[in-house]
Design an enzyme around this catalytic site. Structure first.
Site, PDB file in Angstrom:
ATOM      1  N   TRP A 173      53.511 107.483  21.041  1.00 22.76           N
ATOM      2  CA  TRP A 173      54.055 106.842  22.278  1.00 22.76           C
ATOM      3  C   TRP A 173      55.072 107.939  23.323  1.00 22.76           C
ATOM      4  CZ3 TRP A 173      58.591 103.137  23.425  1.00 22.76           C
ATOM      5  CH2 TRP A 173      58.587 102.866  24.522  1.00 22.76           C
ATOM      6  N   ASP A 254      57.726 100.976  14.260  1.00 20.83           N
ATOM      7  CA  ASP A 254      57.697 100.434  15.685  1.00 20.83           C
ATOM      8  C   ASP A 254      56.560  99.436  15.703  1.00 20.83           C
ATOM      9  OD1 ASP A 254      57.703 100.222  18.475  1.00 20.83           O
ATOM     10  OD2 ASP A 254      57.338 102.120  18.812  1.00 20.83           O
ATOM     11  N   LYS A 290      53.826  92.650  24.700  1.00 22.89           N
ATOM     12  CA  LYS A 290      52.392  92.339  24.738  1.00 22.89           C
ATOM     13  C   LYS A 290      52.057  91.033  24.233  1.00 22.89           C
ATOM     14  CE  LYS A 290      51.756  96.592  26.020  1.00 22.89           C
ATOM     15  NZ  LYS A 290      53.255  97.183  26.008  1.00 22.89           N
TER      16      LYS A 290
END
Length: 441
Positions: A173, A254, A290
Site C-alpha cells: 500500500w 496490517d 471496509k
C-alpha cells in the site's frame, strides 16, 4: 461672528489634513500587503498530486455516460452507489437514542470498542484475550494505527544493529512508505508479486526474508493484499510462520479487510491467529473502514501483545505517550457504532451477513469480468482476476494500456493497472470487459 468663522475654517483645514494622512497610511498599508508582505514559505514547492485524487478528478470531468471510476478503494453496491450497512444504521439509531454525552474519551479510545476489536481479530478464546496480554488502543482508522505503530517501533523496538528498518512487500500500500518514513523508520521491500504469473513470488519472498538480519520487523498484509489482491495460501502462511520463528522476526500485521476478503471474519484472520498460536507476539493494525463501511468515521485499532498482563500494561503506558501529543484522544461516535455492531448479538449477526454480501458481490464481479474477457476471445490469460481476492485486482495492464482505457473508453484507474473491483457492477462489467479487450488484444 468672526470668531465662529475662524474656528470653522480651522476645523475644516484640520479635517482635510487628517483625511489626507489617513489616505496616505491606507495607501502605504495596501502597498505593503501586495509587494512587501513578509513570508516564510516562498521556498516551498508544490507537492505532487495524489494519484487516486487525480483519477477521480479526471473521471468527474468526463462527460461520457458510460464512464467508470475504478480508482477509489471504497465499496459500492451493484448500482454503483455508496453503501451504508443496515447494521450500522440500526447501531447509530441505538447510539443516538441512548442520549450519550460528547465528553472527551480516554487517550486509548473506547474501552468496549477496544475489547471487541481485539476479540474480533484474535478470537475470544485466544490466549491474547484470556490472559489479557493485549494492549489495544483505538486509532484514527488503519492509517492512524500504522502511524502509532511506526512511532512506537521507532522509540522502543530493538532494531538489528540499531538500523531502523521495516521490511514490506513489493509492492505494498502506497501509504505504508511515507507513514514509516515519517516515523523515522526506513521501509525496505522484499519480493512479493510476480508480474509474469500475476501471482505470488513465493520463492523470491522466502529468499529475501531468509536474507534479513535475525530479529527484523517484517510487515505482512493479513488478507486481501493491497494493491495486488494476491495472498499466500494457508500452507504458504505455515511456511512463513516457521521462517519468522527461525529468524526471530517481529511480525507486523496490517489487517484492513477482515471479513471483506472472503466474507468470513475468522477465515480472514487465519494468518494472524496462526502466528499467535505458534508463539509470536505480533503488532496489529486494524481498520473498520471496509468491513463496516465506516470510511468517514475513521475507526481503527492498534494492538501490541506482551508476554503477560504486566508487560502489556507497561507497553500500553508507552503507547498512550505516543498518542497524547499526536491527537490527544480519538473520536467517540464511530467507536460507539462499531462497538454496538460487534457487541449486540442481533446486530453482530446482521453485520456478518452484510459483510459476506459485500465480499460475495466482489467475487461475482471477478468471475463476470474474467468470463467476459474470455468470451471475447482475448488472447491473454485472465485467471489471475479470480485467483486474486479482496477489493483490488492487479490486472497486469501496462501504463500505455491504462492511458488508452481512460482516453478512448472513459475507464479510470491508476497507472499500475490496479482496478477497484468495488467499482465494477453487473451493469458496467460488459462495457469494462470490452474496453479491456480492445486495449490488450
Amino acid at each position: 461672528c468672526c470668531c465662529c468663522c475662524v474656528l470653522l475654517i480651522a476645523i475644516t483645514m484640520l479635517a482635510s489634513r487628517l483625511a489626507a494622512t489617513t489616505r496616505a497610511w491606507s495607501n502605504g498599508f495596501r502597498a505593503l500587503s501586495t509587494s512587501q508582505r513578509v513570508t516564510s514559505w516562498s521556498h516551498v514547492e508544490a507537492g505532487p498530486p495524489d494519484a487516486i485524487l487525480g483519477v477521480t478528478e479526471a473521471f468527474k470531468r468526463d462527460t461520457n455516460p458510460n464512464k467508470i471510476n475504478l480508482g477509489v478503494g471504497a465499496y459500492r453496491d451493484d448500482g454503483g452507489k455508496p453503501f451504508v450497512l443496515d447494521a450500522v444504521r440500526k447501531a447509530e439509531a441505538k447510539v443516538v437514542s441512548g442520549g450519550m454525552d460528547k465528553e472527551y474519551g480516554p487517550i486509548g479510545g473506547g474501552p468496549e470498542f477496544c475489547k471487541l476489536a481485539a476479540e474480533l481479530a484474535f478470537g475470544p478464546e485466544s490466549s491474547v484475550i484470556t490472559q489479557s496480554r493485549n494492549s489495544t488502543n483505538q486509532s484514527i482508522s488503519g492509517t492512524g494505527a500504522l502511524r502509532i505503530c511506526g512511532q512506537f517501533l521507532s522509540r522502543h523496538f530493538q532494531f538489528p544493529g540499531g538500523v531502523k528498518q521495516i521490511h514490506v512487500p513489493n509492492p505494498t500500500w502506497g501509504n505504508h512508505l511515507p507513514i514509516f518514513k515519517d516515523s523515522g523508520i526506513e521501509p525496505v521491500k522484499y519480493s512479493y508479486y510476480n508480474p509474469e504469473t500475476r501471482g505470488l513470488n513465493f520463492e523470491g519472498m522466502k529468499k529475501d526474508l531468509n536474507a534479513l538480519p535475525d530479529g527484523s520487523a517484517v510487515l505482512f498484509h493479513a488478507c486481501a493484499h493491497n494493491p495486488t489482491g494476491v495472498d499466500p495460501s494457508k500452507e504458504q502462511w505455515q511456511e512463513l510462520c516457521e521462517l519468522s520463528t527461525s529468524k526471530k522476526f517481529l511480525p507486523v500485521f496490517d489487517m484492513a479487510y477482515q471479513g471483506f476478503a472472503s466474507g468470513d471474519c475468522d477465515n480472514d484472520a487465519y494468518a494472524l491467529r496462526l502466528f499467535v498460536e505458534n508463539g509470536h507476539n505480533p503488532l496489529l493494525c486494524q481498520s473498520f473502514a471496509k468491513n463496516m463501511g465506516l470510511y468517514g468515521e475513521r475507526i481503527g485499532a492498534f494492538t501490541a501483545i506482551g508476554t503477560d498482563n504486566e508487560e502489556a500494561k507497561r507497553v500500553e503506558s508507552q503507547i498512550k505517550i505516543v498518542i497524547r501529543p499526536m491527537y490527544s484522544n480519538p473520536p467517540i461516535h464511530g467507536a460507539r457504532l462499531a462497538a454496538t455492531v460487534m457487541g449486540d448479538p442481533e446486530l453482530n449477526a446482521l453485520w456478518k451477513q452484510e459483510v459476506k454480501v459485500m465480499a460475495d458481490r466482489i467475487i461475482s464481479m471477478r468471475t463476470m469480468l474474467r468470463e467476459g474477457l474470455e468470451g471475447l476471445g482475448n488472447p491473454h490469460s485472465w485467471e489471475h482476476i479470480t485467483n486474486q481476492i479482496g477489493m483490488f485486482c492487479y490486472t497486469g495492464m501496462t501504463s500505455e494500456m491504462v492511458n488508452k482505457l481512460m482516453s478512448e473508453h472513459s475507464v479510470y484507474l491508476t497507472q499500475d493497472g490496479r482496478i477497484s473491483m468495488a467499482g465494477v457492477t453487473s451493469g458496467n462489467v460488459g462495457y469494462l470487459a470490452n474496453a479491456m479487450n480492445e486495449v490488450t488484444k
